[in-house]
Scaffold this motif. Structure first.
Motif, PDB file in Angstrom:
ATOM      1  N   CYS A   1       4.873  -1.212   2.986  1.00  0.00           N
ATOM      2  CA  CYS A   1       5.526  -2.386   2.429  1.00  0.00           C
ATOM      3  C   CYS A   1       4.723  -3.414   2.700  1.00  0.00           C
ATOM      4  O   CYS A   1       4.926  -4.643   2.066  1.00  0.00           O
ATOM      5  CB  CYS A   1       7.147  -2.556   2.818  1.00  0.00           C
ATOM      6  SG  CYS A   1       7.081  -2.953   4.587  1.00  0.00           S
TER       7      CYS A   1
ATOM      8  N   PHE B   1       0.812  -1.288  -0.003  1.00  0.00           N
ATOM      9  CA  PHE B   1       0.022   0.066  -0.034  1.00  0.00           C
ATOM     10  C   PHE B   1       0.788   1.321  -0.129  1.00  0.00           C
ATOM     11  O   PHE B   1       0.409   2.409   0.362  1.00  0.00           O
ATOM     12  CB  PHE B   1      -1.138   0.059   1.200  1.00  0.00           C
ATOM     13  CG  PHE B   1      -0.407  -0.097   2.514  1.00  0.00           C
ATOM     14  CD1 PHE B   1      -0.053  -1.205   3.304  1.00  0.00           C
ATOM     15  CD2 PHE B   1      -0.317   1.101   3.131  1.00  0.00           C
ATOM     16  CE1 PHE B   1       0.351  -1.256   4.524  1.00  0.00           C
ATOM     17  CE2 PHE B   1       0.283   1.149   4.856  1.00  0.00           C
ATOM     18  CZ  PHE B   1       0.536  -0.069   5.200  1.00  0.00           C
TER      19      PHE B   1
ATOM     20  N   PRO C   1      10.668  -1.628   7.812  1.00  0.00           N
ATOM     21  CA  PRO C   1      11.927  -0.749   7.164  1.00  0.00           C
ATOM     22  C   PRO C   1      11.926   0.705   7.756  1.00  0.00           C
ATOM     23  O   PRO C   1      13.008   1.430   7.495  1.00  0.00           O
ATOM     24  CB  PRO C   1      11.718  -0.632   5.799  1.00  0.00           C
ATOM     25  CG  PRO C   1      10.306  -0.911   5.812  1.00  0.00           C
ATOM     26  CD  PRO C   1       9.462  -1.577   6.858  1.00  0.00           C
ATOM     27  N   THR C   2      10.939   1.078   8.617  1.00  0.00           N
ATOM     28  CA  THR C   2      10.874   2.672   8.935  1.00  0.00           C
ATOM     29  C   THR C   2      11.280   2.760  10.723  1.00  0.00           C
ATOM     30  O   THR C   2      11.462   3.713  10.999  1.00  0.00           O
ATOM     31  CB  THR C   2       9.613   3.170   8.401  1.00  0.00           C
ATOM     32  OG1 THR C   2       8.596   2.518   8.985  1.00  0.00           O
ATOM     33  CG2 THR C   2       9.627   3.284   6.966  1.00  0.00           C
TER      34      THR C   2
ATOM     35  N   CYS D   1       6.275  -7.362  13.578  1.00  0.00           N
ATOM     36  CA  CYS D   1       5.896  -6.270  13.002  1.00  0.00           C
ATOM     37  C   CYS D   1       7.019  -5.160  13.062  1.00  0.00           C
ATOM     38  O   CYS D   1       7.297  -4.470  11.942  1.00  0.00           O
ATOM     39  CB  CYS D   1       4.518  -5.642  13.563  1.00  0.00           C
ATOM     40  SG  CYS D   1       4.371  -5.324  15.129  1.00  0.00           S
TER      41      CYS D   1
ATOM     42  N   CYS E   1       5.972   5.164   7.450  1.00  0.00           N
ATOM     43  CA  CYS E   1       5.319   3.892   7.201  1.00  0.00           C
ATOM     44  C   CYS E   1       5.607   3.915   5.446  1.00  0.00           C
ATOM     45  O   CYS E   1       5.417   4.867   5.128  1.00  0.00           O
ATOM     46  CB  CYS E   1       3.903   3.804   7.453  1.00  0.00           C
ATOM     47  SG  CYS E   1       3.249   2.203   6.791  1.00  0.00           S
TER      48      CYS E   1
HETATM   49  S1  SF4 Z   1       3.715  -1.364   5.991  1.00  0.00           S
HETATM   50 FE1  SF4 Z   1       4.649   0.252   7.548  1.00  0.00          FE
HETATM   51  S2  SF4 Z   1       4.317  -0.183   9.454  1.00  0.00           S
HETATM   52 FE2  SF4 Z   1       4.209  -2.339   8.312  1.00  0.00          FE
HETATM   53  S3  SF4 Z   1       6.417  -3.086   8.111  1.00  0.00           S
HETATM   54 FE3  SF4 Z   1       5.965  -1.809   6.340  1.00  0.00          FE
HETATM   55  S4  SF4 Z   1       6.916   0.434   6.764  1.00  0.00           S
HETATM   56 FE4  SF4 Z   1       6.438  -0.697   8.919  1.00  0.00          FE
END
Ligand code: SF4
Ligand SMILES: Cc1cc2nc3c(=O)[nH]c(=O)nc-3n(C[C@H](O)[C@H](O)[C@H](O)COP(=O)(O)OP(=O)(O)OC[C@H]3O[C@@H](n4cnc5c(N)ncnc54)[C@H](O)[C@@H]3O)c2cc1C
Ligand code: SF4
Ligand code: FES
Lengths: 334, 293
Positions: free
Chosen positions: A314, A135, A244-245, A239, A311
């Protein structure tokens, strides 16, 4: 920036050339998933750039899960080497965007991060076929890169269509000039088509966008609603470690003979002792409070600091979740 | 394309220009080694550690990470004057790192990393009455502030200290207070929760001392440091007494790791206590649901 075509037959030569200068990491398909592996010129090279992001994030390469950051009583820093990350997707670049802000823009500068960042060449790739977990489009990203990486490419029928993004990227292409040809109009049109298809697919996967005032909605989120959303959480913390953030870390000291090392490890705000203070008081002793904090951090606070969400869209948190909690669903429902 | 670009919304977050850290080019993770010169027990569980010099320059209100080599670090605000030759910390034994610290001897090595956070805005205090409220080991940072104020005492109208401890034996700096009480322009009142035969002063929690506030509440700064429960009730009383919200300075308690605004451990809402604080005004924290742990 200028476009170049790397014909299919030359891809392996390009990667091999890079590998002469430093390790190259690229996507390899194994057990139904794409993993980030080190290129080995004696093993078969497979082309997997059309797949989505790898299972592993690239944050390990710049912000390792365990890193010696200082020594005592005399400090000593190890030198980092040149490395190449090839086929990185735009969602993972959002992570780099976040880390660049935290470790380079916010004082004091983190020298270890700076050195690794300068020594890491990122060659990103378009994401032609987003999957159900993706998304990026909901958090302000495209399924292709136009900044942050050094070079971006699109896999087209005749090879890889390269675009230099930074000066460093341009230099790399120029150095291997003879491997490239000019990019014809047709190839460029093919790229436009591929990108359009990816965006359309993302819009199909994610039928709704997030509300424009999402940060405010997150800040004011109904406590009961958030509690219901986390009911299936078994506190495995997958999670946050897969994310990655996320940039939380913890410093610990370890004895090494008469000296000691200060080690920085990833941490995560879901851990019960994360905010505990001396004497035992804890402002977030309940899981509800910690669950709440993650959403504030990513979609409220970081947006206040830097105008972007921490976010990337990913979907690793969703894919990795033991309780199959989909962060999108929670955000849509606020 | 249908993607939402989040809007920059910095109405509430503290001004980025206030987020200045240390950019002096040193590795921010590295601790400077220094010997302990002297150890002075203050109470049964609070001790002052005097270091063999000034490993880092600091201003009153800033803090440092103190390391017990090989054991770990914890954040402490120096209790000595920024103008002194030796840095001091006054520390209560509560857990892992502090216990290791209490096991050290004079001559042993510790490490200091910092300074972190923002100092008290002393220039804003000029010409004013200053109302200091402390409890327990909270006297440590307040002593540093007090000594910094004494350094230029003519700049301030009057300095008030209101301090409370559990029992007379739990009063920190009992060895120093009599001399401070003799200084012109300084007014100190003490209270204990439980007195003994020799105790001649007030008995009761700190807020008892705040019933009569002799300063101009509209213009004076009030500075509070102590255990969270005390912080909570003292703040309530000071607001009620009419102090301006941006003049109520609170030392906020939080878990810390890096000390310089990256690791996220200290965050209180969107505020980085280590970087935006550790002293925050009531104005800064009043919208936070539970500011006091
Ligand atoms: S979708 Fe967003 S919150 Fe979930 S793992 Fe990826 S970056 Fe992190
Ligand atoms: C800005 C600032 C200034 C301060 N100034 C002073 C001062 O002048 N004097 C003073 O006495 N105190 C001061 N403090 C408080 C002091 O920092 C704490 O008392 C100290 O950190 C306690 O350390 P400890 O290891 O002994 O305590 P502990 O209770 O053992 O540990 C506290 C830390 O260790 C972690 N921890 C402990 N046990 C666990 C566990 N089982 N699992 C996971 N994590 C755990 C906690 O998360 C926390 O980070 C100050 C605090 C701050 C933030
Ligand atoms: S506070 Fe939580 S959500 Fe934010 S970066 Fe840290 S682990 Fe990730
Ligand atoms: S202590 Fe690390 S961010 Fe504040």
């Amino acid at each position: 920036m200028k476009l170049y075509l790397l014909p299919s037959d030359n891809i392996i030569h390009f990667i091999t050339k890079l590998a002469e200068d430093g390790p190259v990491f690229y996507p390899v398909f194994e057990d139904d998933k794409v993993h980030l592996n080190k290129f080995d010129k004696d093993k078969k090279f497979e082309l997997n750039f059309e797949k989505i992001r790898t299972v592993e994030t690239i944050k390990h390469f710049l912000f390792p899960s365990r890193d010696v950051v200082a020594k005592f009583p005399k400090d000593a820093q190890k030198k980092t080497e040149r490395q190449y990350l090839v086929g990185v997707k735009n969602c993972d670049l959002r992570g780099i965007d976040v880390y660049d802000k935290v470790f380079l823009d916010w004082e004091p500068i983190d020298f270890g991060y700076k050195q690794r960042r300068e020594n890491t060449i990122i060659i990103s790739a378009d994401c032609p076929e987003p999957e159900d977990c993706c998304f990026c489009n909901l958090v302000g990203l495209n399924p292709f890169c136009e900044s942050i990486s050094d070079i971006n490419f699109t896999q087209v029928s005749s090879g890889l269509l390269f675009e230099a993004i930074t000066k460093k990227g341009d230099e790399i292409i120029n150095k291997m000039e003879d491997l490239f040809t000019g990019a014809s109009k047709e190839v460029q049109q093919q790229r436009d088509k591929i990108r359009k298809h990816a965006i359309n697919k993302l819009n199909k996967i994610n039928k709704k966008s997030f509300k424009k005032d999402l940060p405010k909605r997150v800040e004011k989120a109904d406590k009961q609603k958030m509690h219901n959303a986390r009911k299936d959480c078994v506190e495995c913390h997958a999670c946050l470690h897969a994310c990655p953030t996320c940039y939380c870390f913890l410093l610990s000291d370890y004895k090494r003979g008469k000296n000691f090392e200060r080690v920085r490890t990833w941490d995560a705000c879901y851990y019960a002792a994360y905010a505990r203070v001396g004497g035992g008081a804890n402002p977030r002793s309940k899981l509800d409070e910690r669950f709440w904090n993650r959403f504030q951090c990513k979609f409220n606070y970081f947006n206040k600091y830097e105008g972007i969400y921490a976010c990337s869209g990913c979907g690793r948190c969703y894919r990795g979740c033991s309780g199959k909690i989909d962060i999108r669903e929670i955000l849509w429902n606020l | 394309m249908e993607s939402v670009n989040p809007v920059k919304n910095s109405d509430k977050v503290l001004d980025q220009s206030q987020r200045k850290g240390l950019s002096n080019g040193v590795n921010p993770y590295y601790s400077i080694p220094i010997k302990i010169k002297e150890i002075i027990p203050e109470t049964s569980n609070i001790t002052t550690f005097i270091l063999d010099g000034m490993p880092i320059k600091f201003e009153a209100g800033q803090f440092a990470e103190l390391t017990v080599p090989g054991v770990g670090e914890a954040p402490f605000t120096p209790s000595s004057s920024p103008y002194a030759k030796n840095m001091e910390f006054t520390i209560m034994q509560v857990g892992r790192v502090t216990t290791a610290l209490f096991n050290l001897k004079e001559g042993d090595l510790v490490g200091v990393r910092g300074p972190f956070g923002k100092p008290y805005p002393l220039k804003d205090f000029k010409g004013k009455e200053i109302y200091i409220v402390g409890g327990g080991v909270g006297f440590a940072p307040l002593r540093s502030l007090f000594l910094a104020l004494l350094h230029n005492i003519k700049d301030y109208k009057k300095i008030y200290i209101r301090y409370g401890a559990r029992t007379p034996d739990d009063i920190v700096y009992r060895r120093l207070i009599p001399d401070w009480q003799k200084i012109n322009g300084v007014d100190i009142a003490l209270t204990v929760d439980v007195g003994d035969e020799s105790w001649k002063e007030t008995v009761g929690v700190v807020t008892v001392l705040l019933e009569q506030i002799p300063v101009n509440v509209k213009s004076s700064p009030t500075i509070v440091c102590g255990p969270p429960i005390m912080l909570k009730f003292a703040t309530k009383r000071l607001i009620e007494a009419g102090f301006t919200h941006s003049n109520i300075y609170l030392s906020m308690e939080s878990n810390m790791s890096c000390g310089f605004g990256k690791c996220n451990h200290c965050r209180l809402g969107e505020i980085y206590v280590c970087k935006d604080g550790p002293v925050l005004t009531w104005e800064n924290v009043k919208d936070i649901e539970e500011p006091f742990i």
